[in-house]
Design a protein around this motif. Structure first.
Motif, PDB file in Angstrom:
ATOM      1  N   UNK A  91     -39.280   7.872  -0.492  1.00 50.41           N
ATOM      2  CA  UNK A  91     -38.717   6.958  -1.486  1.00 50.41           C
ATOM      3  C   UNK A  91     -38.426   7.789  -2.730  1.00 50.41           C
ATOM      4  N   UNK A  92     -37.203   7.700  -3.226  1.00 52.64           N
ATOM      5  CA  UNK A  92     -36.790   8.496  -4.375  1.00 52.64           C
ATOM      6  C   UNK A  92     -36.432   7.589  -5.547  1.00 52.64           C
ATOM      7  N   UNK A  93     -37.094   7.802  -6.672  1.00 51.88           N
ATOM      8  CA  UNK A  93     -36.868   6.989  -7.877  1.00 51.88           C
ATOM      9  C   UNK A  93     -36.627   7.933  -9.049  1.00 51.88           C
ATOM     10  N   UNK A  94     -35.457   7.829  -9.655  1.00 51.64           N
ATOM     11  CA  UNK A  94     -35.119   8.634 -10.835  1.00 51.64           C
ATOM     12  C   UNK A  94     -34.696   7.713 -11.966  1.00 51.64           C
TER      13      UNK A  94
ATOM     14  N   UNK B 247     -32.543  15.080   2.037  1.00 53.80           N
ATOM     15  CA  UNK B 247     -32.239  15.974   0.933  1.00 53.80           C
ATOM     16  C   UNK B 247     -33.192  15.800  -0.231  1.00 53.80           C
ATOM     17  N   UNK B 248     -33.547  14.551  -0.532  1.00 51.73           N
ATOM     18  CA  UNK B 248     -34.481  14.293  -1.635  1.00 51.73           C
ATOM     19  C   UNK B 248     -35.820  14.976  -1.385  1.00 51.73           C
TER      20      UNK B 248
ATOM     21  N   UNK C  61     -29.556  10.584  -4.055  1.00 47.49           N
ATOM     22  CA  UNK C  61     -30.232  11.577  -3.221  1.00 47.49           C
ATOM     23  C   UNK C  61     -30.856  12.706  -4.036  1.00 47.49           C
ATOM     24  N   UNK C  62     -30.307  12.987  -5.223  1.00 48.52           N
ATOM     25  CA  UNK C  62     -30.675  14.237  -5.891  1.00 48.52           C
ATOM     26  C   UNK C  62     -31.245  14.100  -7.299  1.00 48.52           C
TER      27      UNK C  62
END
Length: 267
Positions: A108-111, A193-194, A217-218
C-alpha cells in the motif's frame, strides 16, 4: 515548529496510521483472494480487483473526514483537486498482479504532495509486516529504524530494480537491461515499482528505473529515497502532466549518474 511543519507532521502521522490500516484490510483480501473477482484494464496483465477499489475508497473516505480540503489522487478513482495545498497520492495495492497470484511482493503506497513535491511517503508491506515512512525533514525509517544509504554500494556490487509495462516496447526494455549488464550490474523485477523504490531507500537495491510510471506508483518512494540520502529524477508534480506517466529513476548517489546515462541512451 512552524504552522507548515505542524500541518505536515499531523498529516505524516495520519498517513502512517492509514497505511497500516489499509494494509491490514488488503491483507485480509489477500488471504481470501480465491473469492475475489479479477478484472482487466488495458490488457490481460493489467489487473484490478474489488480489493484495490475498496482499499482506495477507505483511504479516500478517511482523508476526507479529517482533511476535507486536501486533494486526493488515486489509481482507481482519479483526481480531486482540493484547496489546502496538500494532495494525497495513493496506490491502494501496488503490485496487483503478484497480489492476485499469491505472491507477497505488493504494498500500500500513500504519499502527500505539496507545491509539486512529495513531502510524505509511506509504504506498508503487509506480508512482511514492514512500514516504510518518510516526510520532508523527518528522514526515512523502516519499522521506526532510521534508513541511510551506504555510499559503498554501486551498480557492480548491488542489485538494481528495473520496471516495465506495455507503455514501453520490449525492445527498449531489453536495451535497458542489456545496458545495465554491460556496466557490470544485475537486475530484479518483483512486480511492484513502489516496493522496489522502498527497497532503494532501505539499501536493498542500489537504484530503480522504469521508463513509464504514474504518480501514485512513485511519489511515496521518491520521498523515502530522498530522505534516506538518495537522488531522484524530476517528476512533474503539477497540472495535467502530474496525471500522466513519466520516467522514474531513484538511486544511491553512488550510481545515479550511471543510471541517468542509461535512461538518456534509451529514450
Amino acid at each position: 515548529m512552524t504552522v507548515n511543519d505542524t500541518a505536515l507532521a499531523a498529516r505524516f502521522a495520519l498517513a502512517k496510521m492509514l497505511a497500516a490500516e489499509a494494509g491490514a484490510m488488503a491483507l485480509d483480501y489477500f488471504n481470501r483472494r480465491d473469492t475475489l473477482v479479477i478484472e482487466t484494464k488495458r490488457d490481460l496483465q493489467d489487473v484490478v480487483s474489488i480489493a484495490d477499489r475498496n482499499v482506495e475508497t477507505f483511504l479516500k473516505g478517511r482523508v476526507a473526514e479529517i482533511y476535507a480540503n486536501d486533494g486526493f489522487l488515486g489509481e482507481e478513482f482519479g483526481h480531486d483537486e482540493g484547496s489546502s495545498g496538500f494532495t494525497w497520492v495513493v496506490d491502494p495495492i501496488d503490485g496487483t498482479a503478484p497480489f492476485v497470484n499469491g505472491m507477497p511482493t505488493w504494498c500500500v503506497s500513500v504519499a502527500i504532495v505539496r507545491e509539486g513535491e512529495p513531502v510524505v511517503g509511506v509504504i506498508h508491506v503487509p506480508c512482511s509486516d514492514e512500514l516504510y515512512a518518510s516526510a520532508l525533514g523527518f528522514g526515512s525509517t523502516l519499522n521506526d529504524q532510521p534508513l541511510r544509504l551506504d555510499p559503498a554500494r554501486n551498480l557492480q556490487n548491488a542489485m538494481t530494480g528495473i520496471g516495465c509495462n506495455n507503455y514501453v516496447t520490449p525492445q527498449r526494455v531489453g536495451a535497458i537491461i542489456a545496458g545495465l549488464m554491460d556496466r557490470g550490474g544485475n537486475f530484479i523485477r518483483n512486480g511492484s515499482g513502489a516496493l522496489m523504490l522502498a527497497y532503494v531507500a532501505a539499501g536493498r537495491l542500489v537504484g530503480y528505473y522504469e521508463p513509464h510510471m504514474r504518480a501514485w506508483d512513485c511519489m511515496a518512494g521518491f520521498c523515502l529515497v530522498r530522505e534516506a540520502g538518495g537522488k531522484t529524477l524530476h517528476f512533474p508534480g503539477r497540472g495535467a502532466e502530474f496525471l500522466n506517466g513519466h520516467p522514474v529513476l531513484a538511486a544511491n548517489p553512488s550510481c545515479y549518474d550511471e543510471l541517468l546515462d542509461l535512461h538518456l541512451r534509451n529514450l
